[in-house]
Design a protein around this motif. Structure first.
Motif, PDB file in Angstrom:
ATOM      1  N   ASP A  81      -3.139  -0.842  -4.111  1.00 13.17           N
ATOM      2  CA  ASP A  81      -4.047  -1.579  -3.240  1.00 13.17           C
ATOM      3  C   ASP A  81      -4.047  -3.047  -3.632  1.00 13.17           C
ATOM      4  N   ASP A  82      -4.640  -3.888  -2.799  1.00  9.79           N
ATOM      5  CA  ASP A  82      -4.626  -5.330  -3.036  1.00  9.79           C
ATOM      6  C   ASP A  82      -5.347  -5.724  -4.318  1.00  9.79           C
ATOM      7  N   ARG A  83      -6.365  -4.981  -4.681  1.00  9.83           N
ATOM      8  CA  ARG A  83      -7.135  -5.324  -5.878  1.00  9.83           C
ATOM      9  C   ARG A  83      -6.518  -4.749  -7.144  1.00  9.83           C
TER      10      ARG A  83
ATOM     11  N   GLY B 259     -10.726  -6.430 -15.819  1.00  6.05           N
ATOM     12  CA  GLY B 259     -10.278  -5.823 -14.573  1.00  6.05           C
ATOM     13  C   GLY B 259      -8.846  -5.324 -14.589  1.00  6.05           C
ATOM     14  N   ARG B 260      -8.028  -5.808 -15.515  1.00  5.91           N
ATOM     15  CA  ARG B 260      -6.625  -5.391 -15.522  1.00  5.91           C
ATOM     16  C   ARG B 260      -6.351  -4.236 -16.472  1.00  5.91           C
ATOM     17  N   ILE B 261      -7.344  -3.751 -17.188  1.00  5.96           N
ATOM     18  CA  ILE B 261      -7.155  -2.604 -18.071  1.00  5.96           C
ATOM     19  C   ILE B 261      -6.924  -1.354 -17.220  1.00  5.96           C
ATOM     20  N   SER B 262      -5.897  -0.607 -17.549  1.00  5.36           N
ATOM     21  CA  SER B 262      -5.578   0.584 -16.766  1.00  5.36           C
ATOM     22  C   SER B 262      -5.259   1.761 -17.685  1.00  5.36           C
TER      23      SER B 262
ATOM     24  N   ALA C 205      -7.289   1.309 -12.657  1.00  6.42           N
ATOM     25  CA  ALA C 205      -7.916   0.217 -13.405  1.00  6.42           C
ATOM     26  C   ALA C 205      -9.419   0.283 -13.141  1.00  6.42           C
ATOM     27  N   PRO C 206     -10.194   0.921 -14.013  1.00  7.14           N
ATOM     28  CA  PRO C 206     -11.599   1.236 -13.702  1.00  7.14           C
ATOM     29  C   PRO C 206     -12.498   0.028 -13.475  1.00  7.14           C
ATOM     30  N   PHE C 207     -12.118  -1.144 -14.006  1.00  7.63           N
ATOM     31  CA  PHE C 207     -12.976  -2.323 -13.843  1.00  7.63           C
ATOM     32  C   PHE C 207     -12.464  -3.284 -12.776  1.00  7.63           C
ATOM     33  N   ALA C 208     -11.418  -2.895 -12.055  1.00  8.71           N
ATOM     34  CA  ALA C 208     -10.794  -3.824 -11.120  1.00  8.71           C
ATOM     35  C   ALA C 208     -11.700  -4.189  -9.949  1.00  8.71           C
ATOM     36  N   LEU C 209     -12.604  -3.287  -9.578  1.00  8.32           N
ATOM     37  CA  LEU C 209     -13.471  -3.552  -8.432  1.00  8.32           C
ATOM     38  C   LEU C 209     -14.677  -4.406  -8.790  1.00  8.32           C
TER      39      LEU C 209
ATOM     40  N   ALA D 271       0.812  -1.210   0.000  1.00  6.45           N
ATOM     41  CA  ALA D 271       0.000   0.000   0.000  1.00  6.45           C
ATOM     42  C   ALA D 271       0.851   1.269   0.000  1.00  6.45           C
ATOM     43  N   ALA D 272       1.996   1.246   0.678  1.00  9.52           N
ATOM     44  CA  ALA D 272       2.875   2.413   0.746  1.00  9.52           C
ATOM     45  C   ALA D 272       4.301   1.937   0.958  1.00  9.52           C
TER      46      ALA D 272
END
Length: 476
Positions: free
Chosen positions: A200-202, A246-249, A235-239, A149-150
């Motif tokens: 983040d984890d996702r 989900g991996r498109i960024s 990644a707008p579809f990751a959630l 995360a950091a």
């Protein structure tokens, strides 16, 4: 009988409340419980009865029984064959990279990475001179008590500008980075500084930013100036757990800085090493010859946008656009050995470049390689099942670059003045046996255009240049 001393109020001892607060601060920052400092708690990972050496994911490791020390030894060897239709550069074989690397953890929060390249000599005519033939590549310490995360990272590493610049040399789709990144965006690749980055984890968001010398690797700050560099993506579809995208960024980068008597502006070459932009030239004749070179001097800013679109594990697209503005000094370097540079004129560079990639795994899929553009710390993990032992990937790339150079002193006969244009098309075929061995072949077509004297000389005999590049590589 002496009066009883109230030790809770003795100035030389902290109160219990202050001690507890200090312990909490250390615990939060380093992940260490000071109350049990005599027996450090083992970080998460294999237990004491499990092997102390082996393979984590697909990386070799050594560890102490309590996981207080974890070591990932590795190495990189790239042997290239380069073949041209021109006489210069010469066709032949070269040791492109020869690296020994050591990474690992000290406790649950301190990560380090040390790498030296035996195949990288010091830059020619460098000022200050690089110290040895063993050039450090990645050499940094990172503090990561909060997982990914950091992460606070200090030292020398790939500058956080563009996706491709933050992708390891080991796992590029092509043998070299694009002209967009390698020639214009981040020509030195690495820099020295401090950076905060994380995800983040996702993997919904990634961010990075820091303060750097801005002078490239293996140099201390040469002009007492600092650069701000950063990159982020989302990644707008990751959630959406049900989405296959989900991996498109999409993301962007920025670079802002200033130089006063900095290092030379970078020479620009094709993937095979053909030079089409040279910051050094000579004027005059005989004893009156003066050697002039463009040095970084003044304001510099650049920005980039990126799209990474793995549509499926076997097929995807990737692209980036970079714009750069930089002020330069045209310096007389005839007495550079004595430490004297004389500014003869001032130049300005404005350039932009873009590339687009299509990659397709004919055998296997992209799980064989790390996700591009992240470079997060290695960790002890289990073996990932379901990944093919070998893979074959086809990659296609098209890119364009334009660079305009102006000067306030035309009498210096700068051969780079006016416009440089390059269009490049590449096809690459990569055979992977795990992620540790690869055989790559690249075919590159470069089309040069523009109005500079360098380009006119280059295109007089051959406006279109062909390159066939081969690579055998081991990455442990």
């Amino acid at each position: 009988m002496p009066p009883e001393v109230d030790r809770s109020r003795t100035p030389c001892r902290p109160s219990r409340r202050a001690a507890a607060a200090a312990a909490l601060a250390v615990t939060l920052f380093l992940g260490i419980d000071v109350a049990e400092a005599e027996v450090p708690a083992a970080p998460p990972g294999p237990g004491p009865t499990e092997p102390l050496a082996g393979i984590s994911g697909d990386t070799a490791f050594l560890r102490s029984s309590n996981n207080l020390f974890v070591v990932f030894p590795s190495a990189l060897l790239q042997i290239d064959g380069l073949f041209f239709t021109r006489q210069i550069p010469k066709s032949g074989f070269v040791l492109r990279r020869v690296r020994l690397e050591l990474a690992g953890w000290i406790g649950p929060a301190v990560y380090y990475n040390i790498a030296g390249d035996f195949g990288a000599p010091p830059p020619p005519d460098a000022d200050p001179v690089a110290p040895s033939n063993l050039a450090a590549t990645d050499a940094y310490i990172a503090l990561g008590p909060w997982g990914d995360a950091a992460i606070l990272q200090v030292g020398q590493f790939d500058a956080p500008f563009t996706l491709e610049n933050r992708t390891s040399d080991k796992y590029l789709d092509f043998m070299e980075r694009s002209l967009t990144v390698r020639a214009l965006g981040a020509p030195t690749n690495k820099d020295v500084g401090v950076m905060l980055h994380g995800a983040d984890d996702r993997r919904f968001i990634y961010y990075s930013g820091g303060v750097f010398n801005g002078d490239g690797p293996n140099f201390r700050n040469v002009d007492n100036q600092f650069n701000l560099i950063g990159r982020a993506w989302v990644a707008p579809f990751a959630l959406d757990r049900g989405s296959s995208l989900g991996r498109i960024s999409v993301g962007g980068s920025f670079w802002s800085g200033r130089h006063l008597g900095g290092l030379p502006y970078a020479t620009q070459t094709t993937a095979g090493g053909l030079r089409f932009f040279d910051p050094r030239w000579s004027i005059g004749r005989g004893a009156a010859t003066t050697t002039v070179e463009m040095h970084q001097h003044g304001r510099m800013y650049a920005y980039a946008v990126e799209l990474n679109a793995p549509l499926t594990p076997r097929l995807g697209l990737r692209g980036e656009y970079v714009f750069k503005h930089q002020q330069l000094a045209e310096d007389d370097i005839s007495d550079a050995a004595a430490g004297r540079l004389t500014i003869l004129g001032n130049a300005v560079v404005n350039g932009y470049a873009a590339y687009g990639d299509l990659w397709w795994w004919l055998i296997g899929d992209d799980r064989m390689l790390p996700a591009p553009g992240l470079q997060l710390p290695k960790r002890l993990t289990g073996v990932v099942d379901g990944i093919a032992p070998y893979g074959l990937m086809l990659a296609l790339r098209g890119e364009v670059m334009r660079q305009d150079v102006s000067s306030d002193t035309k009498t210096l006969a700068n051969p780079n003045l006016a416009t440089t244009r390059v269009m490049s098309f590449s096809a690459g075929l990569n055979y992977w046996y795990s992620r540790h061995f690869r055989f790559s072949t690249n075919y590159v077509v470069n089309i040069f255009g523009g109005t500079t004297e360098n380009i006119k000389v280059l295109t007089a005999s051959m406006p279109v240049e062909h390159e066939v590049l081969l690579r055998l590589a081991i990455a442990l």
